[in-house]
Design a protein around this motif. Structure first.
Motif, PDB file in Angstrom:
ATOM      1  N   LEU A 188       0.982  -1.166   0.033  1.00  0.00           N
ATOM      2  CA  LEU A 188      -0.080  -0.050   0.175  1.00  0.00           C
ATOM      3  C   LEU A 188       0.818   1.162  -0.054  1.00  0.00           C
ATOM      4  O   LEU A 188       1.904   1.237   0.562  1.00  0.00           O
ATOM      5  N   PRO A 189       0.610   2.331  -0.498  1.00  0.00           N
ATOM      6  CA  PRO A 189       1.212   3.567  -0.705  1.00  0.00           C
ATOM      7  C   PRO A 189       1.396   4.046   0.722  1.00  0.00           C
ATOM      8  O   PRO A 189       0.469   4.424   1.542  1.00  0.00           O
ATOM      9  N   LYS A 190       2.626   4.507   1.172  1.00  0.00           N
ATOM     10  CA  LYS A 190       3.024   4.827   2.368  1.00  0.00           C
ATOM     11  C   LYS A 190       2.335   6.120   2.684  1.00  0.00           C
ATOM     12  O   LYS A 190       1.953   6.439   3.987  1.00  0.00           O
ATOM     13  N   GLN A 191       2.286   7.018   1.708  1.00  0.00           N
ATOM     14  CA  GLN A 191       1.388   8.332   2.124  1.00  0.00           C
ATOM     15  C   GLN A 191      -0.024   8.250   2.725  1.00  0.00           C
ATOM     16  O   GLN A 191      -0.319   9.180   3.292  1.00  0.00           O
ATOM     17  N   MET A 192      -0.621   7.265   2.266  1.00  0.00           N
ATOM     18  CA  MET A 192      -2.001   7.071   2.545  1.00  0.00           C
ATOM     19  C   MET A 192      -2.131   6.545   4.105  1.00  0.00           C
ATOM     20  O   MET A 192      -3.144   6.983   4.743  1.00  0.00           O
ATOM     21  N   LEU A 193      -0.980   5.810   4.432  1.00  0.00           N
ATOM     22  CA  LEU A 193      -1.268   5.375   5.866  1.00  0.00           C
ATOM     23  C   LEU A 193      -0.865   6.331   6.657  1.00  0.00           C
ATOM     24  O   LEU A 193      -1.089   6.210   7.967  1.00  0.00           O
ATOM     25  N   GLU A 194      -0.525   7.611   6.314  1.00  0.00           N
ATOM     26  CA  GLU A 194      -0.192   8.667   7.208  1.00  0.00           C
ATOM     27  C   GLU A 194      -1.650   9.166   8.009  1.00  0.00           C
ATOM     28  O   GLU A 194      -1.720   9.714   8.952  1.00  0.00           O
ATOM     29  N   ASN A 195      -2.617   8.731   7.224  1.00  0.00           N
ATOM     30  CA  ASN A 195      -4.270   9.117   7.526  1.00  0.00           C
ATOM     31  C   ASN A 195      -4.578   8.201   8.670  1.00  0.00           C
ATOM     32  O   ASN A 195      -4.840   6.888   8.160  1.00  0.00           O
ATOM     33  N   PRO A 196      -4.868   8.395   9.841  1.00  0.00           N
ATOM     34  CA  PRO A 196      -5.255   7.437  10.684  1.00  0.00           C
ATOM     35  C   PRO A 196      -6.553   6.713  10.441  1.00  0.00           C
ATOM     36  O   PRO A 196      -6.700   5.561  10.857  1.00  0.00           O
ATOM     37  N   MET A 197      -7.556   7.260   9.511  1.00  0.00           N
ATOM     38  CA  MET A 197      -8.537   6.626   9.085  1.00  0.00           C
ATOM     39  C   MET A 197      -8.165   5.609   8.259  1.00  0.00           C
ATOM     40  O   MET A 197      -8.498   4.205   8.412  1.00  0.00           O
ATOM     41  N   TYR A 198      -7.175   5.780   7.196  1.00  0.00           N
ATOM     42  CA  TYR A 198      -6.576   4.643   6.368  1.00  0.00           C
ATOM     43  C   TYR A 198      -5.896   3.613   7.157  1.00  0.00           C
ATOM     44  O   TYR A 198      -5.952   2.332   6.838  1.00  0.00           O
ATOM     45  N   ASP A 199      -4.982   4.332   8.098  1.00  0.00           N
ATOM     46  CA  ASP A 199      -4.179   3.244   8.898  1.00  0.00           C
ATOM     47  C   ASP A 199      -5.130   2.505   9.711  1.00  0.00           C
ATOM     48  O   ASP A 199      -4.509   1.226   9.697  1.00  0.00           O
ATOM     49  N   SER A 200      -6.037   2.958  10.507  1.00  0.00           N
ATOM     50  CA  SER A 200      -6.803   2.074  11.255  1.00  0.00           C
ATOM     51  C   SER A 200      -7.433   0.781  10.576  1.00  0.00           C
ATOM     52  O   SER A 200      -7.530  -0.291  11.147  1.00  0.00           O
ATOM     53  N   GLY A 201      -7.906   1.220   9.211  1.00  0.00           N
ATOM     54  CA  GLY A 201      -8.600   0.387   8.492  1.00  0.00           C
ATOM     55  C   GLY A 201      -7.718  -0.865   8.120  1.00  0.00           C
ATOM     56  O   GLY A 201      -8.121  -1.892   8.095  1.00  0.00           O
TER      57      GLY A 201
END
Length: 610
Positions: free
Chosen positions: A125-138
């Protein structure tokens, strides 16, 4: 309805990225609500629309839709195929969110049979997307579920710690999509089955709650409860399948109805086309028939035209012969006509004295001229029957009556003077001379008119090669007019509003035309006002008018008076060619001669020059 309007708005503005994403949301809605037939139809239409508009960069969207479609239908292998196709078609630099969703969906499809590959997908997964807690928690929730399936307690605890930390400390940025599954896995690993069942019961989706309880009972070895959950699962799946089948059947029925309607329309169009084809064939047949008819008609018309051309050629040849014949007679008659006119003018002078011994010779000349004219009249009248005029026997009789009577009177009176051999009393002689004067003039002028009418009565064009001033021509004609021989001599007034320097190009026969009109107005005048006038018309052309005071000619006879050999009164014995000759001469010169029916004080004739 609102979404359709929004799609139309995006299409008009060519916002294709938003346009296809909105379309994708419609497909996802149908998939989530198990409207699989409608969803599949929408996916096919979406694919065709992208290719039709040559927007192939968006083909990853229908591939993602197909992946979601097969994933919801519990066909993870097919879902995996289309998710991988979507990943190949999407631009990771321009569409990071789409790449994230593709990897996440692919990981979900692989988690059933290939959890290790599913975990690898999550690692991509793109690392920059995981900086968002909503995406990271999912994503952490998915990792917890996959680690639990792999039995990796250490990895689970690591992912769960981060997952639960976000849930506890950042609830606004927490993604609760897989919370029940993660918590059930957490308590199963801790052997806290009561809490695990409690989290199972908290699931809002019955199918999810059933699946979680089944896993708990299987883990605890409670096979009786597990069997019940399996029965419940089968029951719910059957209900879902039945609902899907019913909806699918409704959609298929609707499609069948649409196909039948289209078939009926096609049948109607076929019948309409057959009718139109039949009508077209009928019209074509009629057109062909018309063309054939016109072809043969044209052939017949061509033959008739050739016959008319030949008849015209023969007629023109006959007319030329007749003209030559009449011209020859006219040449022979010029001398006797001039002789009679000259004697009439001389004898009309009261001062002219003729010695008794000279009378016999002079009157013999008059008799000879009159007999010469009489002998040539029948050939002239016979020539009419061979020309375009074609007079009847009655018209020929009118001509003979108008000419023979004054001729015979003239000859008889002259012979009386000759036989007297100068022995007549002076008064009686002067009366006879006056009668001879009038008869000689009438015979000469009538013969001249008849000859001219024979030559120009067909109204053939004559050359216009004589240039003269309009006023000059009118004055010359008026000055040379022999009105002294009329039964009621009148003074003729000349009026003009045309400048004296205005010249016209005409033919000398214009004077003959005006003389004919003057003869008519003088003959029928009852008042003292006679007028010859020249006028300038509003269109810049000119006109000559001749008028008198006397009886008016009815409008019904306005054209009848120009018919040859017509007498309006049964008491008349005139030749009846004066006005017809004037009309023919006017037509031959390109002029128009009409009776002014608005003139109510008498008769007024107008010659309009071109």
């Amino acid at each position: 309805m609102l979404k359709s309007l929004f799609l139309n708005h995006l299409e008009q503005n060519q916002a294709w990225d938003k346009y296809y994403r909105v379309w994708m949301s419609r497909v996802n809605y149908d998939v989530n609500h198990k409207h699989f037939h409608r969803a599949f139809t929408q996916i096919l239409r979406l694919t065709d629309d992208i290719r039709k508009r040559h927007q192939e960069q968006y083909l990853y969207i229908p591939n993602m839709c197909l992946g979601l479609f097969y994933s919801s239908r519990n066909q993870p292998e097919m879902a995996e195929t289309y998710f991988r196709r979507a990943l190949k078609g999407v631009d990771a630099n321009k569409e990071p969110v789409s790449v994230f969703n593709c990897y996440l969906s692919l990981a979900l499809s692989l988690s059933f049979k290939h959890p290790a590959e599913a975990m690898a997908c999550l690692d991509s997964l793109p690392k920059q997307m995981l900086e968002n807690p909503m995406y990271d928690s999912g994503v952490l929730g998915y990792r917890c579920i996959i680690a639990s399936q792999q039995g990796d307690r250490q990895a689970f605890d690591r992912y769960f710690a981060r997952y639960d930390s976000i849930r506890q400390h950042n609830p606004a940025g927490f993604n609760p999509a897989n919370l029940q599954q993660v918590m059930v896995c957490h308590y199963l690993l801790r052997n806290d089955y009561k809490q695990a069942l409690a989290w199972c019961d908290s699931a809002a989706v019955p199918q999810l709650a059933n699946q979680l309880r089944l896993e708990v009972f299987q883990t605890t070895g409670n096979w009786q409860q597990a069997f019940r959950e399996i029965q419940l699962k089968d029951s719910m799946e059957q209900a879902d399948e039945r609902e899907v089948l019913e909806e699918h059947l409704m959609d298929v029925t609707h499609d069948i109805d649409l196909l039948q309607a289209e078939q009926e329309k096609a049948e109607l169009r076929r019948k309409q086309l057959m009718s139109a084809g039949l009508m077209a064939a009928t019209i074509i047949a009629l057109l062909i028939a018309v063309l054939i008819y016109r072809y043969f008609k044209n052939l017949k018309l061509k033959e008739q035209f050739q016959e008319l051309q030949e008849a015209r050629r023969r007629a023109e040849a006959g007319q030329a012969i007749r003209r030559a014949f009449v011209t020859t007679i006219f040449e022979k008659l010029k001398s006797p006509i001039s002789s009679l006119l000259n004697y009439a003018r001389i004898f009309n002078d009261p001062e002219f004295k003729l010695k008794p011994e000279e009378r016999s010779k002079r009157y013999r000349d008059i008799v000879a001229a009159a007999k010469n004219i009489e002998s040539l009249m029948d050939p002239v009248l016979d020539s009419y029957s061979r020309g375009d005029l074609g007079i009847t026997d009655e018209e020929k009789r009118v001509c003979q009556d108008a000419l023979r009577s004054p001729l015979q009177t003239l000859i008889g009176t002259a012979e009386v003077i000759i036989d007297a051999d100068g022995q007549l009393p002076h008064d009686e002689y002067m009366q006879l001379r006056s009668a001879i004067c009038r008869d000689a003039y009438d015979v000469a002028t009538s013969t001249r008119k008849l000859i001219l009418f024979s030559l120009y009565g067909d109204a053939y064009p004559i050359p216009m090669n004589y240039e003269i001033g309009l006023n000059e021509m009118a004055r010359t004609t008026l000055n040379s007019y022999d009105q002294h021989f009329k039964t009621q001599p009148k003074n003729i007034e000349f009026v003009t509003d045309v400048a004296d320097d205005v010249k016209i190009t005409t033919n000398m026969l214009l004077q003959e035309l005006i003389n004919c009109l003057l003869d008519n107005v003088v003959k029928y005048a009852t008042g003292d006002t006679l007028q010859l006038s020249c006028h300038t018309l509003t269109d810049g052309s000119y006109a000559i008018a001749v008028s008198n005071e006397g009886p008016t000619i009815p409008a019904s006879d306005a054209e009848h008076i120009f018919v040859p050999f017509v007498r309006l009164s049964p008491n008349e014995h005139t030749l009846g060619v004066g006005l017809p000759l004037a009309r023919c001469l006017a037509t031959s010169m390109g002029y128009t001669l009409t009776l002014d029916t608005t003139y109510t004080q008498g008769a007024r004739f107008v010659v309009r020059l071109k």
